[in-house]
Motif scaffolding. Structure first.
Motif, short mmCIF file in Angstrom:
data_model
loop_
_atom_site.label_atom_id
_atom_site.label_comp_id
_atom_site.label_asym_id
_atom_site.label_seq_id
_atom_site.Cartn_x
_atom_site.Cartn_y
_atom_site.Cartn_z
N TRP A 54 0.83 -1.20 0.00
CA TRP A 54 0.00 0.00 0.00
C TRP A 54 0.87 1.25 0.00
N VAL A 55 1.95 1.24 0.80
CA VAL A 55 2.86 2.38 0.87
C VAL A 55 3.78 2.41 -0.35
N VAL A 57 3.54 1.39 -3.54
CA VAL A 57 3.05 1.89 -4.83
C VAL A 57 2.73 3.39 -4.77
N ARG A 58 2.32 3.87 -3.62
CA ARG A 58 2.00 5.29 -3.51
C ARG A 58 3.25 6.16 -3.48
N ASP A 60 6.07 5.27 -4.96
CA ASP A 60 6.55 5.20 -6.35
C ASP A 60 5.80 6.19 -7.22
N ALA A 61 4.47 6.26 -7.04
CA ALA A 61 3.67 7.21 -7.81
C ALA A 61 4.06 8.65 -7.49
N LEU A 62 4.37 8.91 -6.24
CA LEU A 62 4.77 10.25 -5.83
C LEU A 62 6.06 10.68 -6.53
N GLU A 129 4.43 -2.01 -11.46
CA GLU A 129 4.77 -2.15 -10.05
C GLU A 129 4.85 -3.62 -9.64
#
Length: 442
Positions: A54-55, A57-58, A60-62, A129
Motif C-alpha cells: 500500500w505504501v 506503490v503510492r 513510487d507514484a509520488l 509495479e
C-alpha cells in the motif's frame, strides 16, 4: 492485503523496539554501542513501512519511478546488517581488534551499497509495479540480477557472521538476559539465511517453485528474523525490567508474610522500630485509591490485604520504591526483637514444638521454623503477661542464614509464616497463656 497486514504488524514491533531503546540514546547519545543498536533497529524497521504494498506503490507514484522503493528498502537492510555486525564485533572482540574489523565490515558494506545503487539505476524496472514479486520478476533482468546478487550475498554473509558471533558471545557472557537475547538473535539470523539462500538459488536456477519461495517464503522468513532481532537485541534491557517486577512482587509477598510477626514484636518492643508504631489503620486500598500506593503512601500488608497508612504515619514519607529498604528494616527489627525475647525462650516449648512438628512430618527447615515461631509466640505472651524469666532457657536460636541477606530473608519469612498460620504455634500459644514454664509438659 496479507503483506500489508504482516508488514504493518512487524513495523509496529520493530519501531516499538526502536523507541524503547531511543530513551537510552537520549540519556547516553555518546555511547557508540547504543547508537549502533538504535541505527540497526531503525534501519530494520524502516523497510517494513516502505515495503508494504500500500505504501510502496503510492511512494513510487509520488516520485514517478516504478519500483523505486525497492532501492531504499534494500539499502536500509544493508545498513542494518552492517550496524548489527559492527555491534557484535564491538561486544565480542578485544579492543585492539575492534577498529580493523569495523573497517573491514564497513568497507565491504560501503562497496556493496555503491554497487547496488549503480546497478539499480542502470537496470530497467519500469514495466509495472512489483512490490511483492520484484526479485522473482527481475531475477534475470540485466543489471538488476546483479543488484539482487550483491544484496543477497551481503545478506547471507551478514547472517552467517551474526550466527557465529552471537553463538560464541552467548557462551562467554554471564548476564542471563544478554545471553538469552543473543540466542534469540542467533535464531533470527537462521531465519535470515532462510531469506537469503532462496534469493541466491533463484538467481541461478529459475523454476516455478523457486519463484514462489522467493516471493512468499523468503519474505516471511525475513519478517520472522526481523521480529526476533527486535526482541533479541532489546531483551537485555526489558528483561532486567521483568526481573525487577518479579523481585518487587516477591518483596511484596515477603512484606505481607513478615507483617504479623513484625507487628507483634513492634508492639512489644517499640524501641527496636526505626519508625514508631503507627496509629490504627483507617484506610484500605481498593480499585479507586490503589494509585495512591505510588504517591506519598507506603505499602503495608496485613491479613492478605495491602493497606495504606494514614497521612500522619511517619512511614507515609516513603513510597513503593522504598519497599526493599522497608523489607530489610522489618527483618532487622524482627531479629532485634528475637534477641530481646531470647531470655524468655523456654526449653520445654522447644521440645514440645519439635515433637509436634515431627509428628506432623514437617521437613527440617519447616520444623525448625515452627520451633522458632513457637518460642517467639510464647515469649511474646510471657512479656505481655509480665511473667518471670524461665528457669530453663532454651539457648541461642538457630540461624541458618550465616550473614547472607537472601538466606536471612527466606529464613525469617519462613518463621513469620509459621507464626501466622501454623496450627502447632497457635495451639502452643493458647496453651501457655503467658506462662510457658508452668503450662507445657515435655
Amino acid at each position: 492485503m496479507f503483506h500489508n497486514i504482516v508488514y504493518g504488524v512487524l513495523a509496529l514491533i520493530t519501531w516499538s523496539a526502536f523507541f524503547y531503546k531511543a530513551k537510552d540514546l537520549a540519556r547516553n547519545w555518546r555511547n557508540p554501542e547504543v547508537r549502533l543498536l538504535c541505527l540497526a533497529i531503525a534501519t530494520f524497521a524502516l523497510p517494513f513501512v516502505l515495503a508494504a504494498p500500500w505504501v510502496y506503490v503510492r511512494l513510487d507514484a509520488l516520485f514517478g519511478y516504478p519500483n523505486l522503493m525497492t532501492l531504499p528498502v534494500y539499502l536500509s537492510v544493508a545498513t542494518c546488517l552492517t550496524s548489527f555486525l559492527a555491534l557484535l564485533v564491538n561486544w565480542s572482540s578485544a579492543q585492539s581488534q575492534v577498529r580493523p574489523r569495523h573497517r573491514l565490515i564497513v568497507g565491504y558494506a560501503v562497496l556493496s551499497v555503491i554497487a547496488m545503487i549503480v546497478l539499480f539505476l542502470l537496470g530497467d524496472v519500469s514495466d509495472g509495479e512489483h512490490p511483492v514479486d520484484f526479485d522473482a520478476h527481475y531475477a534475470h533482468t540485466p543489471y538488476i540480477s546483479e543488484f539482487l546478487l550483491v544484496y543477497a550475498l551481503l545478506f547471507a554473509v551478514s547472517m552467517s557472521a551474526l550466527m557465529l558471533l552471537c553463538r560464541r558471545y552467548a557462551k562467554a557472557v554471564d548476564k542471563p538476559w544478554l545471553r538469552r537475547g543473543l540466542r534469540v538473535v542467533t535464531l533470527g539470523a537462521g531465519f535470515g539465511l532462510g531469506y537469503a539462500v532462496p534469493k541466491l538459488i533463484s538467481l541461478r536456477w529459475e523454476t516455478s517453485l523457486t519463484d514462489k519461495v522467493n516471493s512468499y517464503v523468503a519474505p516471511m522468513s525475513a519478517s520472522i528474523a526481523a521480529a526476533l532481532f527486535a526482541v533479541g537485541f532489546t531483551m537485555p534491557a526489558w528483561g532486567v525490567g521483568l526481573d525487577r517486577i518479579r523481585q518487587f512482587q516477591a518483596d511484596v509477598r515477603a512484606y505481607r508474610s513478615l507483617y504479623p510477626l513484625w507487628s507483634a514484636i513492634a508492639e512489644a518492643f517499640p524501641q527496636v522500630v526505626l519508625f514508631q508504631p503507627p496509629p490504627p489503620r483507617t484506610t484500605h486500598w481498593n480499585a479507586r485509591n490503589i494509585h495512591r500506593l505510588f504517591g506519598r503512601m507506603v505499602i503495608e500488608v496485613r491479613d492478605g490485604s495491602l493497606a495504606l497508612r494514614p497521612h500522619d504515619d511517619p512511614e507515609a514519607l516513603h513510597t513503593a520504591s522504598d519497599l526493599k529498604m522497608l523489607l530489610i528494616r522489618q527483618i532487622t527489627e524482627i531479629r532485634d526483637g528475637q534477641l530481646l525475647l531470647l531470655p524468655y525462650y523456654e526449653q520445654r516449648i522447644a521440645v514440645e514444638a519439635r515433637a509436634r512438628a515431627q509428628a506432623a512430618d514437617l521437613e527440617e527447615d519447616d520444623l525448625e521454623a515452627v520451633v522458632e515461631a513457637a518460642q517467639i509466640a510464647a515469649a511474646l505472651n510471657a512479656v505481655a503477661a509480665g511473667a518471670p524469666l524461665p528457669e530453663s532457657p532454651a539457648g541461642t536460636p538457630q540461624d541458618p542464614a550465616d550473614g547472607n541477606i537472601q538466606k536471612e530473608q527466606a529464613w525469617v519469612t519462613r518463621i513469620a509464616a509459621a507464626y501466622h498460620s501454623s496450627p502447632i504455634v497457635k495451639d502452643l500459644t493458647a496453651t501457655t497463656d503467658g506462662q510457658p514454664c508452668d503450662r507445657i509438659t515435655a
